[in-house]
Enzyme design. Structure first.
Site, PDB file in Angstrom:
ATOM      1  CB  THR A   1     -48.018 -18.869   5.978  1.00  0.00           C
ATOM      2  OG1 THR A   1     -46.995 -19.026   4.981  1.00  0.00           O
ATOM      3  CG2 THR A   1     -47.659 -17.728   6.917  1.00  0.00           C
TER       4      THR A   1
ATOM      5  CG  ASP B   1     -46.929 -12.809  12.797  1.00  0.00           C
ATOM      6  OD1 ASP B   1     -46.177 -12.293  11.949  1.00  0.00           O
ATOM      7  OD2 ASP B   1     -48.149 -12.577  12.872  1.00  0.00           O
ATOM      8  CB  ILE B   2     -41.585 -11.216  11.268  1.00  0.00           C
ATOM      9  CG1 ILE B   2     -42.497 -10.955  10.061  1.00  0.00           C
ATOM     10  CG2 ILE B   2     -40.635 -12.370  10.990  1.00  0.00           C
ATOM     11  CD1 ILE B   2     -41.755 -10.372   8.859  1.00  0.00           C
TER      12      ILE B   2
ATOM     13  CD  GLU C   1     -48.741 -14.301   3.087  1.00  0.00           C
ATOM     14  OE1 GLU C   1     -48.989 -14.868   1.999  1.00  0.00           O
ATOM     15  OE2 GLU C   1     -48.851 -14.870   4.182  1.00  0.00           O
TER      16      GLU C   1
ATOM     17  CB  THR D   1     -38.636  -8.773  -5.211  1.00  0.00           C
ATOM     18  OG1 THR D   1     -39.020  -9.121  -6.533  1.00  0.00           O
ATOM     19  CG2 THR D   1     -39.650  -7.762  -4.686  1.00  0.00           C
ATOM     20  CG  ASP D   2     -37.069  -8.759 -10.344  1.00  0.00           C
ATOM     21  OD1 ASP D   2     -38.062  -9.060  -9.645  1.00  0.00           O
ATOM     22  OD2 ASP D   2     -36.729  -9.413 -11.352  1.00  0.00           O
ATOM     23  CD  GLU D   3     -42.730  -9.414  -8.816  1.00  0.00           C
ATOM     24  OE1 GLU D   3     -43.787  -8.874  -8.481  1.00  0.00           O
ATOM     25  OE2 GLU D   3     -42.642 -10.614  -9.134  1.00  0.00           O
TER      26      GLU D   3
ATOM     27  CE1 TYR E   1     -43.761 -10.354  -2.617  1.00  0.00           C
ATOM     28  CE2 TYR E   1     -43.331  -9.869  -4.938  1.00  0.00           C
ATOM     29  CZ  TYR E   1     -42.896 -10.327  -3.717  1.00  0.00           C
ATOM     30  OH  TYR E   1     -41.588 -10.755  -3.569  1.00  0.00           O
TER      31      TYR E   1
ATOM     32  CE  LYS F   1     -39.982  -8.453  -0.492  1.00  0.00           C
ATOM     33  NZ  LYS F   1     -39.541  -9.239   0.713  1.00  0.00           N
TER      34      LYS F   1
ATOM     35  N   PRO G   1     -51.764 -23.550 -17.556  1.00  0.00           N
ATOM     36  CG  PRO G   1     -52.394 -22.812 -15.412  1.00  0.00           C
ATOM     37  CD  PRO G   1     -51.716 -23.945 -16.130  1.00  0.00           C
TER      38      PRO G   1
HETATM   39  P1  NAD Z   1     -42.200 -18.352   0.215  1.00  0.00           P
HETATM   40  O1  NAD Z   1     -43.610 -17.866   0.086  1.00  0.00           O
HETATM   41  O2  NAD Z   1     -41.828 -19.659  -0.385  1.00  0.00           O
HETATM   42  O3  NAD Z   1     -41.805 -18.434   1.768  1.00  0.00           O
HETATM   43  C1  NAD Z   1     -42.149 -17.444   2.679  1.00  0.00           C
HETATM   44  C2  NAD Z   1     -41.874 -17.987   4.084  1.00  0.00           C
HETATM   45  O4  NAD Z   1     -42.169 -16.941   5.015  1.00  0.00           O
HETATM   46  C3  NAD Z   1     -42.753 -19.182   4.479  1.00  0.00           C
HETATM   47  O5  NAD Z   1     -41.974 -20.156   5.138  1.00  0.00           O
HETATM   48  C4  NAD Z   1     -43.774 -18.581   5.430  1.00  0.00           C
HETATM   49  O6  NAD Z   1     -44.259 -19.500   6.408  1.00  0.00           O
HETATM   50  C5  NAD Z   1     -42.964 -17.477   6.073  1.00  0.00           C
HETATM   51  N1  NAD Z   1     -43.802 -16.388   6.605  1.00  0.00           N
HETATM   52  C6  NAD Z   1     -44.834 -15.763   5.985  1.00  0.00           C
HETATM   53  N2  NAD Z   1     -45.373 -14.835   6.804  1.00  0.00           N
HETATM   54  C7  NAD Z   1     -44.646 -14.864   7.951  1.00  0.00           C
HETATM   55  C8  NAD Z   1     -44.686 -14.115   9.160  1.00  0.00           C
HETATM   56  N3  NAD Z   1     -45.606 -13.165   9.360  1.00  0.00           N
HETATM   57  N4  NAD Z   1     -43.780 -14.384  10.110  1.00  0.00           N
HETATM   58  C9  NAD Z   1     -42.852 -15.358   9.926  1.00  0.00           C
HETATM   59  N5  NAD Z   1     -42.765 -16.101   8.821  1.00  0.00           N
HETATM   60  C10 NAD Z   1     -43.647 -15.854   7.833  1.00  0.00           C
HETATM   61  O7  NAD Z   1     -41.300 -17.176  -0.329  1.00  0.00           O
HETATM   62  P2  NAD Z   1     -39.928 -17.230  -1.159  1.00  0.00           P
HETATM   63  O8  NAD Z   1     -40.229 -17.349  -2.600  1.00  0.00           O
HETATM   64  O9  NAD Z   1     -39.016 -18.193  -0.518  1.00  0.00           O
HETATM   65  O10 NAD Z   1     -39.401 -15.736  -0.925  1.00  0.00           O
HETATM   66  C11 NAD Z   1     -38.620 -15.419   0.215  1.00  0.00           C
HETATM   67  C12 NAD Z   1     -38.269 -13.945   0.197  1.00  0.00           C
HETATM   68  O11 NAD Z   1     -37.513 -13.641  -0.970  1.00  0.00           O
HETATM   69  C13 NAD Z   1     -39.473 -13.017   0.154  1.00  0.00           C
HETATM   70  O12 NAD Z   1     -39.203 -11.900   0.957  1.00  0.00           O
HETATM   71  C14 NAD Z   1     -39.600 -12.606  -1.298  1.00  0.00           C
HETATM   72  O13 NAD Z   1     -40.191 -11.336  -1.420  1.00  0.00           O
HETATM   73  C15 NAD Z   1     -38.137 -12.595  -1.701  1.00  0.00           C
HETATM   74  N6  NAD Z   1     -37.861 -12.869  -3.121  1.00  0.00           N
HETATM   75  C16 NAD Z   1     -38.396 -13.966  -3.729  1.00  0.00           C
HETATM   76  C17 NAD Z   1     -38.078 -14.235  -5.060  1.00  0.00           C
HETATM   77  C18 NAD Z   1     -38.619 -15.462  -5.764  1.00  0.00           C
HETATM   78  O14 NAD Z   1     -38.425 -15.589  -6.967  1.00  0.00           O
HETATM   79  N7  NAD Z   1     -39.265 -16.400  -5.091  1.00  0.00           N
HETATM   80  C19 NAD Z   1     -37.223 -13.376  -5.759  1.00  0.00           C
HETATM   81  C20 NAD Z   1     -36.709 -12.246  -5.111  1.00  0.00           C
HETATM   82  C21 NAD Z   1     -37.028 -12.013  -3.787  1.00  0.00           C
HETATM   83  O1  DAU Z   2     -39.165 -11.338  -9.755  1.00  0.00           O
HETATM   84  C1  DAU Z   2     -39.104 -11.802  -8.440  1.00  0.00           C
HETATM   85  C2  DAU Z   2     -40.472 -12.304  -8.037  1.00  0.00           C
HETATM   86  O2  DAU Z   2     -40.691 -13.510  -8.758  1.00  0.00           O
HETATM   87  C3  DAU Z   2     -40.614 -12.530  -6.546  1.00  0.00           C
HETATM   88  O3  DAU Z   2     -40.491 -11.307  -5.869  1.00  0.00           O
HETATM   89  C4  DAU Z   2     -41.975 -13.163  -6.216  1.00  0.00           C
HETATM   90  O4  DAU Z   2     -42.046 -13.474  -4.836  1.00  0.00           O
HETATM   91  C5  DAU Z   2     -42.120 -14.428  -7.030  1.00  0.00           C
HETATM   92  O5  DAU Z   2     -43.419 -14.971  -6.815  1.00  0.00           O
HETATM   93  C6  DAU Z   2     -41.919 -14.146  -8.521  1.00  0.00           C
HETATM   94  O6  DAU Z   2     -43.008 -13.330  -9.040  1.00  0.00           O
HETATM   95  P1  DAU Z   2     -43.663 -13.611 -10.484  1.00  0.00           P
HETATM   96  O7  DAU Z   2     -45.017 -13.046 -10.478  1.00  0.00           O
HETATM   97  O8  DAU Z   2     -42.749 -13.203 -11.576  1.00  0.00           O
HETATM   98  O9  DAU Z   2     -43.660 -15.232 -10.439  1.00  0.00           O
HETATM   99  P2  DAU Z   2     -44.768 -16.298 -10.862  1.00  0.00           P
HETATM  100  O10 DAU Z   2     -44.119 -17.644 -10.751  1.00  0.00           O
HETATM  101  O11 DAU Z   2     -46.078 -16.109 -10.183  1.00  0.00           O
HETATM  102  O12 DAU Z   2     -44.995 -15.985 -12.404  1.00  0.00           O
HETATM  103  C7  DAU Z   2     -43.902 -15.962 -13.311  1.00  0.00           C
HETATM  104  C8  DAU Z   2     -44.463 -15.566 -14.679  1.00  0.00           C
HETATM  105  O13 DAU Z   2     -45.304 -16.634 -15.163  1.00  0.00           O
HETATM  106  C9  DAU Z   2     -45.340 -14.334 -14.657  1.00  0.00           C
HETATM  107  O14 DAU Z   2     -45.136 -13.594 -15.841  1.00  0.00           O
HETATM  108  C10 DAU Z   2     -46.766 -14.874 -14.621  1.00  0.00           C
HETATM  109  C11 DAU Z   2     -46.647 -16.179 -15.396  1.00  0.00           C
HETATM  110  N1  DAU Z   2     -47.559 -17.276 -14.958  1.00  0.00           N
HETATM  111  C12 DAU Z   2     -47.555 -17.627 -13.652  1.00  0.00           C
HETATM  112  C13 DAU Z   2     -48.392 -18.630 -13.191  1.00  0.00           C
HETATM  113  C14 DAU Z   2     -48.406 -19.025 -11.731  1.00  0.00           C
HETATM  114  C15 DAU Z   2     -48.347 -17.936 -15.891  1.00  0.00           C
HETATM  115  O15 DAU Z   2     -48.313 -17.628 -17.097  1.00  0.00           O
HETATM  116  N2  DAU Z   2     -49.166 -18.938 -15.447  1.00  0.00           N
HETATM  117  C16 DAU Z   2     -49.237 -19.309 -14.128  1.00  0.00           C
HETATM  118  O16 DAU Z   2     -50.037 -20.213 -13.791  1.00  0.00           O
END
Ligand code: NAD
Ligand code: DAU
Length: 338
Positions: free
Chosen positions: A36, A61-62, A86, A127-129, A152, A156, A207
């Site tokens: 994606t 696609d999963i 996503e 995720t913790d969310e 989101y 999850k 921002p």
């Molecule tokens: P990301 O958005 O960077 O990557 C997601 C990946 O999944 C991409 O490579 C995308 O192409 C693929 N994907 C999306 N839809 C798909 C589908 N239908 N089939 C196959 N592949 C698909 O996400 P990330 O930040 O690397 O997060 C990975 C996982 O970890 C997620 O499940 C997210 O909920 C979880 N997670 C993320 C964080 C964080 O801080 N980023 C924290 C805790 C948990």
């Molecule tokens: O906690 C785990 C989660 O962390 C994961 O499950 C999600 O996939 C990952 O996207 C992340 O979620 P957050 O919403 O916490 O992350 P994000 O980077 O979008 O934002 C982090 C914090 O910063 C949040 O409080 C919103 C704020 N923010 C974010 C953006 C993009 C801003 O203030 N300005 C911004 O432009």
């Protein structure tokens, strides 16, 4: 051992694929990724050659039942690490459809495949969310009720509940991990840290949502990957494991730290309209995984943040390609009228 990693071209997935290939010489990785907007082939570039016969990318696609069934017929999978998702809260607020399809239906299809093919273990990367939001005190423990506040996190949480149902109903060997905010190389620049580094580099406004006082618990992606593998190998079936970074920071602190390290002026900060339903604070109690498996975060946040900023400054061509084209249209939609 044949390991299916889904979403292995994304941020955490690509770090995990690399970590597994380096750390476990008897693991063969099959990466199922739809590529994606968040999936990037450059994130896993060179791995086929560096690890001959041990790394295969399947584009798909999963949530495609036929494709998933075919993949499970072709490879006899021992372990599934489901990261495909996503993942961006702001996008889910604009339109939740893709979140439901991938995060919920996609997980269900993988769970069905695991049952049908007798896959050894299923690890759901959550995720913790899913726990919702904390006030100024307290931490998330695994036994708390799920109270997701964004589309989101609701998607999850739904997937977590499906995993629970498959454990109870079908006796599936599955585990859920719930981790806090990751940072590190290859994170898509819609997320806080890369977005701020890139804007600061380009002398563009930073921002910050609301008053910038929301708190996240930051963990380096390498620590998370190590934890996922420990859970996959030694976690108890049916359990949930929290992971966190022991690095609670207000968003504004992070933004200021990035500006200071890059030698940029705080005048670049712009407070913008808050995210709807913005969770105030996340903080993880990870004593369960610490006592059961001996996992704890090892990378110091200040050091990890500096090395992450350095990584983005050293990989300009990686993010320049991303921020041209489609992503810039997203940026305009998200921040244009804010
Ligand atoms: P990301 O958005 O960077 O990557 C997601 C990946 O999944 C991409 O490579 C995308 O192409 C693929 N994907 C999306 N839809 C798909 C589908 N239908 N089939 C196959 N592949 C698909 O996400 P990330 O930040 O690397 O997060 C990975 C996982 O970890 C997620 O499940 C997210 O909920 C979880 N997670 C993320 C964080 C964080 O801080 N980023 C924290 C805790 C948990
Ligand atoms: O906690 C785990 C989660 O962390 C994961 O499950 C999600 O996939 C990952 O996207 C992340 O979620 P957050 O919403 O916490 O992350 P994000 O980077 O979008 O934002 C982090 C914090 O910063 C949040 O409080 C919103 C704020 N923010 C974010 C953006 C993009 C801003 O203030 N300005 C911004 O432009």
């Amino acid at each position: 051992m044949k390991v299916l990693i889904t979403g292995g071209c994304g941020f955490i997935g690509s770090n995990l694929v690399r970590y597994c290939l380096e750390r476990y010489s008897d693991w063969e990785i099959i990466n199922l990724d739809l590529l994606t907007y968040a999936g990037n082939l450059e994130n896993t570039e060179g791995l086929e050659d560096a690890y001959p016969g041990r790394y295969t990318l399947v584009k798909g696609d999963i949530a495609d039942r036929v494709l998933v069934a075919d993949l499970f017929d072709r490879y006899s999978i021992d372990l599934i690490l489901n990261l495909a998702a996503e993942s961006h809260v702001d996008r889910s607020i604009k339109d939740a459809s893709a979140f439901m399809r991938t995060n919920v239906v996609g997980t269900q299809i993988l769970l069905d495949a695991a049952i049908r093919h007798g896959t050894g273990r299923f690890v759901q990367i959550s995720t913790d969310e899913v726990y919702g939001s904390l006030g100024k005190a307290g931490k998330f423990t695994e036994d708390l009720p799920l109270e997701p506040n964004s589309p989101y996190s609701a998607s999850k949480a739904s997937a977590d509940l499906l995993v629970r149902a498959y454990i109870k109903t079908y006796g599936l060997d599955a585990i859920v991990t719930r981790c806090s905010n990751n940072y590190g190389p290859y994170q898509f620049p819609e997320k806080l840290i890369p977005l701020m580094v890139i804007n600061a580099y380009n002398n563009k406004e930073l921002p910050v949502y609301g008053d910038g006082r929301n708190v996240r618990d930051w963990i380096h992606v390498k620590d998370h990957c190590r934890g996922i593998c420990m859970v996959a190998l030694d976690g108890k079936p049916g359990e949930i494991y929290n992971m966190g970074g022991r690095a609670e920071k207000e968003n504004i602190e992070i933004v200021r730290a990035i500006l200071a390290y890059m030698g940029k002026d705080e005048g670049l900060i712009r407070f913008v309209k808050d995210r709807p339903g913005h969770d105030f604070r996340y903080a993880m109690d990870f004593s369960k995984i610490e006592s059961q498996l001996g996992w704890r975060p090892e990378i110091d946040f200040e050091e990890g943040l500096r090395s992450t900023v350095d990584w983005y400054l050293g990989h300009k061509t990686w993010w320049e390609k991303i921020i041209s084209g489609e992503y810039m249209r997203y940026y305009e939609r998200m921040y244009g009228n804010r």
